[in-house]
Enzyme design. Structure first.
Site, mmCIF file in Angstrom:
data_model
loop_
_atom_site.group_PDB
_atom_site.id
_atom_site.type_symbol
_atom_site.label_atom_id
_atom_site.label_comp_id
_atom_site.label_asym_id
_atom_site.label_seq_id
_atom_site.Cartn_x
_atom_site.Cartn_y
_atom_site.Cartn_z
ATOM 1 N N GLU A 222 0.823 -1.215 0.000
ATOM 2 C CA GLU A 222 0.000 0.000 0.000
ATOM 3 C C GLU A 222 0.857 1.265 0.000
ATOM 4 O O GLU A 222 0.597 2.201 0.759
ATOM 5 C CB GLU A 222 -0.933 0.013 1.211
ATOM 6 N N GLU B 129 -5.036 -8.880 1.050
ATOM 7 C CA GLU B 129 -5.484 -8.430 2.371
ATOM 8 C C GLU B 129 -6.948 -8.100 2.191
ATOM 9 O O GLU B 129 -7.303 -7.281 1.348
ATOM 10 C CB GLU B 129 -4.685 -7.193 2.787
#
Ligand SMILES: *[C@@H]1O[C@H](CO)[C@@H](O)[C@H](O)[C@H]1NC(C)=O
Ligand SMILES: *[C@@H]1O[C@H](CO)[C@@H](O)[C@H](O)[C@H]1NC(C)=O
Ligand SMILES: *[C@@H]1O[C@H](CO)[C@@H](O)[C@H](O)[C@H]1NC(C)=O
Ligand SMILES: *[C@@H]1O[C@H](CO)[C@@H](O)[C@H](O)[C@H]1NC(C)=O
Ligand SMILES: *[C@@H]1O[C@H](CO)[C@@H](O)[C@H](O)[C@H]1NC(C)=O
Length: 647
Positions: A492, A585
């Protein structure tokens, strides 16, 4: 009497002592020519909330009064050289020594008032927790006293038998900005707290038992999005080898043309010679089965062709060879396949004497990443049912404990889990030995931030200088583990949506492929869409919360429109049909983390399903959230909670 004396209190006590010493603790290991000695015992430790010694690795935001603080980075950077490929970018140690005269590194310093500690050691986990609003370490970093400077001191012995040998300090992980002195001399260090590193002590080690080792670590506040732990939190070793030896992480074993009838196994061996004269050595490598229940070495399977090489003075030499193995026992994930392992034992000999023995555990398996069929392991379609696991052991903190780590894996396996993403940093090396033996599929991940920061003093501060050495060191250490199926070089990251981000990703991807062309290089996206240039750079598309499409459905009707997109898997697949897509995720704050509040309600966060899901955004007001500080529901933004659960 004799039989009674076998059970005398004294011998029982001794027996307990022996059991205590060997249970859960790192074991020394000697093979002909090579000694690996645990340095976990006999440390003295002291922690300082403020800088006690007038030095720091570098300037950084939040470093109080840098006037008069000596910056030691120029002496630390050369520790990276082994992992920087372009010689013109390697570092020269300054000719001058640092000015700082630190009493803690001197042999004469009296540390008898310091705490006695045994490694692995995490000074912060014993608390106390900070309460209230105005605290030096807030919720995301665990409200525990992780910050400040920790000093560790210990004596080392050099015996007559060590004369002429190379002696290395191997630190499996130190949180963070580790700097190491021996006998008052600054040897080097490694800032990134999750990587393992080696320093050469040979030039500064004196004959006798009074060599003074001193290690300094420092944790800035605001350096992490989760509890990072502290100190010398993994095993520390002394490795003694001949001047001619297999280099650090100096073997790479890969397999190709794998079937249950045959496999071709390649080995690459990196030999280091630090002696002043040329030398001729013979290199042999035998391959053995590993007994799956005990982990001990079993029957010999074959040998790579032996070679003799001439090494010039202070040189490195790489040799590659190939072995065909008939009817290989393949490594595959439990429970559908068996995680069979092999061990390659490489021996160097000179004048008919073995001068080094180096063991490499590996597995033979094939992996296919297919845009339509998904993941095939040894030709078998394999669904990954995985978890993201941080490096801490819950309430035990981050001090590595083998049995605690093994227990986590056993419980995960009971839940039906067969995969682990090492969120978001490299684990202790022993954890990958466990995933190899227990048959987990591992995505090994290194960076939570690249050059752009997520918190003001995170690893982005060292990214420019250290991304290449960190990435290469990470892969070299772990590339023989069959459980590792992919390298993730980002989680991320802030750069994921920009053109420059894609350029940086290309550079990092290139480094991963240089170190290991056999596995995919990936990173996890949570904000980029299918057409973002960075998606081109991934071998497998890793989506956190379905990429940019996350917060769809009635449970998210309170969110601003730009966040409410439907799941983007179909769009990604359409744009990149050849690439496998993983949900890397998918449910971080489902209900809550660390403590589970039931029932799961819309007020806590909504469960993920095929049409709806994700975690609540930290941004958004007018939402009832559980307030961890006051222990009750109240209106307000959800704080990112980052205590990982020991299942
Ligand atoms: C360094 O400090 C020690 C006392 O801690 C002192 O004995 C020594 O003379 C100092 N050395 C230098 C070079 O200033
Ligand atoms: C941590 O960062 C926040 C935001 O930049 C800042 O307000 C706070 O003072 C910092 N805390 C410490 C202890 O440096
Ligand atoms: C030896 O193997 C390594 C690792 O696979 C590879 O990088 C290198 O190019 C090979 N060297 C030669 C001479 O084939
Ligand atoms: C890295 O970040 C720094 C500080 O934010 C910035 O000045 C620099 O331009 C960035 N470098 C790259 C290559 O993006
Ligand atoms: C998915 O979740 C939403 C909201 O929580 C719900 O309305 C919907 O029925 C769920 N769909 C399925 C297939 O369970």
């Amino acid at each position: 009497m004799l039989s009674r004396s076998k059970f005398s209190p004294l011998s029982l006590a001794l027996c307990w002592l022996v059991c205590l010493l060997c249970f859960g603790h790192a074991e020394d290991r000697s093979t002909p020519g090579r000694e690996r000695i645990s340095l976990n015992a006999d440390w003295r430790f002291s922690r300082f909330e403020q800088i006690p010694d007038g030095v720091s690795y570098d300037h950084r935001p939040g470093l109080p009064d840098t006037l008069g603080t000596e910056i030691l980075k120029p002496w630390i950077l050369p520790s990276a050289n082994e992992f920087i490929n372009d010689p013109s970018e390697q570092y020269q140690r300054p000719v001058e020594e640092p000015l700082a005269n630190i009493s803690f590194v001197q042999q004469s310093f009296d540390d008898s008032a310091w705490e006695r500690v045994r490694l692995p050691h995490d000074w912060a986990i014993k608390g106390p927790f900070y309460a209230g609003d105005d605290v030096p370490v807030s919720g995301p970093m665990g409200r525990l006293p992780v910050h400040g400077v920790g000093w560790y001191r210990r004596r080392l012995t050099k015996s007559g038998q060590d004369e002429g040998k190379s002696v290395f300090l191997d630190i499996d992980g130190a949180m963070s900005y580790a700097m190491v002195w021996l006998n008052g001399h600054l040897i080097g260090g490694w800032p990134f707290g999750y990587n393992s590193f080696r320093l050469d002590l040979t030039p500064y080690l004196r004959r006798g038992d009074d060599n003074q080792l001193a290690i300094r670590v420092e944790n800035p506040t605001n350096s992490s999005r989760w509890y990072p732990g502290t100190g010398l939190y993994r095993n520390v070793w002394l490795t003694k080898v001949d001047q001619t030896h297999i280099a650090q992480d100096g073997t790479f074993v890969t397999s190709r043309s794998v079937s249950d009838k045959w496999a071709t196994v390649d080995i690459s061996i990196n030999i280091q010679h630090t002696g002043p004269a040329p030398r001729r050595v013979k290199v042999t490598t035998d391959v053995h089965h590993v007994d799956p229940s005990t982990g001990r070495i079993g029957a010999k399977v074959g040998s790579f062709p032996s070679t003799s090489i001439s090494l010039s003075a202070t040189s490195q030499h790489q040799i590659n060879s190939t072995l065909q193995i008939r009817r290989p026992n393949l490594w595959g994930p439990s429970p559908r396949q068996k995680p069979h392992l092999y061990r390659a034992i490489t021996r160097l000999s000179s004048d008919n004497r073995i001068i080094d023995t180096y063991e490499t555990q590996f597995g033979i398996r094939s992996l296919t990443f297919d845009g339509e069929k998904g993941l095939l392991v040894n030709g078998q379609r394999t669904k990954i049912q995985g978890v993201n696991q941080h490096h801490d052991l819950g309430a035990l903190g981050t001090a590595f404990n083998r049995r605690a780590a093994e227990r986590q894996l056993q419980l995960l396996q009971e839940l039906g889990c067969n995969g682990i993403r090492m969120a978001h940093n490299p684990p202790a090396p022993e954890l990958l030995d466990l995933t190899d033996r227990m048959g987990f599929l591992v995505v090994n991940e290194i960076f939570d931030a690249w050059n752009a920061s997520k918190t003001e003093a995170d690893s982005s501060l060292i990214f420019a200088d250290w991304h290449e050495p960190d990435l290469r060191a990470f892969i070299r250490r772990d590339r023989n583990h069959p459980s590792v199926i992919a390298w993730s070089f980002g989680n991320e990251v802030e750069e994921q949506k920009s053109e420059q981000g894609a350029v940086l990703a290309q550079r990092l991807h290139g480094i991963v492929k240089q170190e290991d062309p056999t596995r995919p290089a990936v990173q996890s996206l949570h904000a980029a869409g299918p057409s973002a240039p960075i998606v081109q750079v991934q071998d497998v598309i890793n989506l956190n919360y379905q990429g940019e499409g996350t917060f769809d459905g009635p449970a998210y009707s309170y969110l601003p429109a730009q966040f409410r997109k439907r799941p983007q898997y179909p769009e990604f697949h359409k744009a990149h049909p050849d690439k496998l897509i993983w949900g890397s995720e998918t449910a971080a704050t489902l209900s809550s983390r660390g403590t589970y509040f039931f029932p799961v309600t819309r007020e806590m966060a909504a469960p993920l399903n095929e049409t709806d899901g994700g975690n609540a955004l930290p941004c958004c007001p007018k939402r009832m959230v559980w307030n961890y500080r006051h222990g009750g529901l109240q209106e307000g933004p959800i704080l990112p909670i980052s205590v990982t659960v020991a299942p």
